[in-house]
Design an enzyme around this catalytic site. Structure first.
Site, PDB file in Angstrom:
ATOM      1  N   SER A 111       0.056   9.149  13.191  1.00  0.00           N
ATOM      2  CA  SER A 111      -0.538   8.490  11.820  1.00  0.00           C
ATOM      3  C   SER A 111      -2.075   8.154  12.086  1.00  0.00           C
ATOM      4  CB  SER A 111       0.350   7.244  11.374  1.00  0.00           C
ATOM      5  OG  SER A 111       0.110   6.077  12.119  1.00  0.00           O
ATOM      6  N   LYS A 112      -2.301   7.721  13.385  1.00  0.00           N
ATOM      7  CA  LYS A 112      -3.761   7.215  13.826  1.00  0.00           C
ATOM      8  C   LYS A 112      -4.486   8.207  13.967  1.00  0.00           C
ATOM      9  CE  LYS A 112      -3.009   2.644  13.100  1.00  0.00           C
ATOM     10  NZ  LYS A 112      -3.611   1.937  11.965  1.00  0.00           N
TER      11      LYS A 112
ATOM     12  N   ILE B 245      -4.427  -5.855  21.050  1.00  0.00           N
ATOM     13  CA  ILE B 245      -4.896  -6.889  20.465  1.00  0.00           C
ATOM     14  C   ILE B 245      -3.883  -8.040  20.290  1.00  0.00           C
ATOM     15  CG2 ILE B 245      -6.387  -7.936  18.556  1.00  0.00           C
ATOM     16  CD1 ILE B 245      -7.835  -5.745  20.330  1.00  0.00           C
TER      17      ILE B 245
ATOM     18  N   ASN C 277      -7.281  -1.986   6.572  1.00  0.00           N
ATOM     19  CA  ASN C 277      -6.792  -2.409   7.683  1.00  0.00           C
ATOM     20  C   ASN C 277      -5.090  -2.288   7.792  1.00  0.00           C
ATOM     21  OD1 ASN C 277      -6.835  -4.404  10.145  1.00  0.00           O
ATOM     22  ND2 ASN C 277      -5.628  -5.567   8.448  1.00  0.00           N
TER      23      ASN C 277
ATOM     24  N   TYR D 127       3.468   6.659  14.894  1.00  0.00           N
ATOM     25  CA  TYR D 127       2.432   5.888  15.151  1.00  0.00           C
ATOM     26  C   TYR D 127       1.069   6.585  15.432  1.00  0.00           C
ATOM     27  CZ  TYR D 127      -0.454   1.601  15.673  1.00  0.00           C
ATOM     28  OH  TYR D 127      -1.437   0.753  15.559  1.00  0.00           O
TER      29      TYR D 127
ATOM     30  N   VAL E 245       0.706  -1.116  -0.042  1.00  0.00           N
ATOM     31  CA  VAL E 245      -0.034  -0.155  -0.212  1.00  0.00           C
ATOM     32  C   VAL E 245       0.787   1.288  -0.096  1.00  0.00           C
ATOM     33  CG1 VAL E 245      -2.046  -1.129   1.196  1.00  0.00           C
ATOM     34  CG2 VAL E 245      -0.329   0.174   2.406  1.00  0.00           C
TER      35      VAL E 245
ATOM     36  N   SER F  69      -6.569   3.240  15.949  1.00  0.00           N
ATOM     37  CA  SER F  69      -5.802   2.715  17.166  1.00  0.00           C
ATOM     38  C   SER F  69      -6.296   3.534  18.205  1.00  0.00           C
ATOM     39  CB  SER F  69      -4.390   2.786  17.006  1.00  0.00           C
ATOM     40  OG  SER F  69      -3.748   2.384  18.336  1.00  0.00           O
TER      41      SER F  69
END
Ligand code: NAI
Length: 257
Positions: free
Chosen positions: A158-159, A188, A91, A155, A65, A142
């Protein structure tokens, strides 16, 4: 529930993406599964075919991606095979550890390119087809998009960007009948933490700590996320758009005291 619908899932070769693929397969969807690892994708594809009530065989598209031509190829192959698209699940994502003091732009670029730029372009190319079906998009964000944590800087950024993208695109496409939502998982049990951000020993300590960092006293399981994704993509969520739903055992509601 998804009989006759075409559902495209990125990062479908493992973890939350693979579980989501299995759930949609059980609900009779025609699947397009994409990720970088052909072998793992084909394994999940065979499992989906097995659990599909009508033994529907997914279309498998190997794609990165972060590559524009790969993303274009996902949409081309999907339309070529099924002639339409009903659901897009963004996802695919990567996690990387590091702070403002010890990360460099290579990490920022790879995390943002995978977690934000990829979904941005894929959504852009999918939108004309989703308009025709009045389809739906679910982004896998997230709790790190909703809350702030040290030492996972790129991270978290980005979320948070993915969450804002979810709300903005929801407003842009609502007049066309397309719904856009996100799930925001807490920890998770997938392999993601072991792919570059933690050693096995650090991961074990981290999971132990999850008993206190998640109000429900445990990390979550992939099924607990995939069930919310299929709900958001379904007509049962027909009046829901622009939401970012924590699936995190209450972690988003906690404050240190
Ligand atoms: P995972 O590592 O099992 O799955 C990630 C998937 O994304 C894999 O299939 C991987 O091949 C794919 N992917 C990564 N980079 C890619 C690229 N450049 N091109 C195509 N595919 C690519 O991990 P998991 O946990 O299932 O992650 C899925 C999503 O859930 C990610 O967006 C992650 O950020 C998010 N998430 C996971 C949490 C967890 O604790 N496991 C918590 C919160 C969010």
């Amino acid at each position: 529930m998804f009989s006759g619908k075409v559902v495209l899932i990125t990062g479908a070769s493992s973890g939350i993406g693979a579980e989501t693929a299995l759930d949609f397969a059980k609900l009779e969807a025609n699947l397009v599964l994409t990720a970088r690892n052909k072998e793992n994708l084909e394994k999940i594809s065979a499992e989906c075919e097995h659990v599909s009530p009508n033994k529907l065989k997914p279309l498998v598209v190997v794609a990165d991606v972060t590559k524009e031509s790969d993303i274009k190829n996902i949409i081309d192959k999907t339309i070529n095979q099924f002639n339409k698209l009903d659901v897009l699940v963004n996802n695919a994502g990567i996690l990387a550890a590091g702070s403002i003091e010890n990360t460099f732009l290579d990490q920022y670029d790879s995390v943002m390119n995978t977690n934000v730029r990829g979904p941005y372009l894929l959504t852009m190319l999918a939108t004309p087809y989703l308009v025709k079906t009045k389809g739906s998009i679910v982004n896998v964000s997230s709790v790190a998009g909703l809350r702030s944590f040290p030492n996972v800087l790129a991270y978290c950024i980005s979320k948070a960007a993915l969450d804002q993208y979810t709300r903005c695109v929801a407003l842009e496409l609502a007049p066309k009948g397309i719904r856009v939502n996100a799930v925001n998982p807490g920890v998770i049990l997938t392999g993601i933490h072991l792919k570059g951000s933690m050693s096995q020993q650090e991961y074990e300590i981290y999971l132990e700590k999850c008993k206190s960092t998640h109000a429900l006293g445990r990390p979550g399981e992939t099924k607990e996320v995939s069930s919310v994704i299929t709900f958001l993509a379904s007509d049962s969520a027909s009046n829901i758009t622009g939401v970012t739903i924590p699936v995190d055992g209450g972690r988003h509601a906690m404050c240190p005291r």
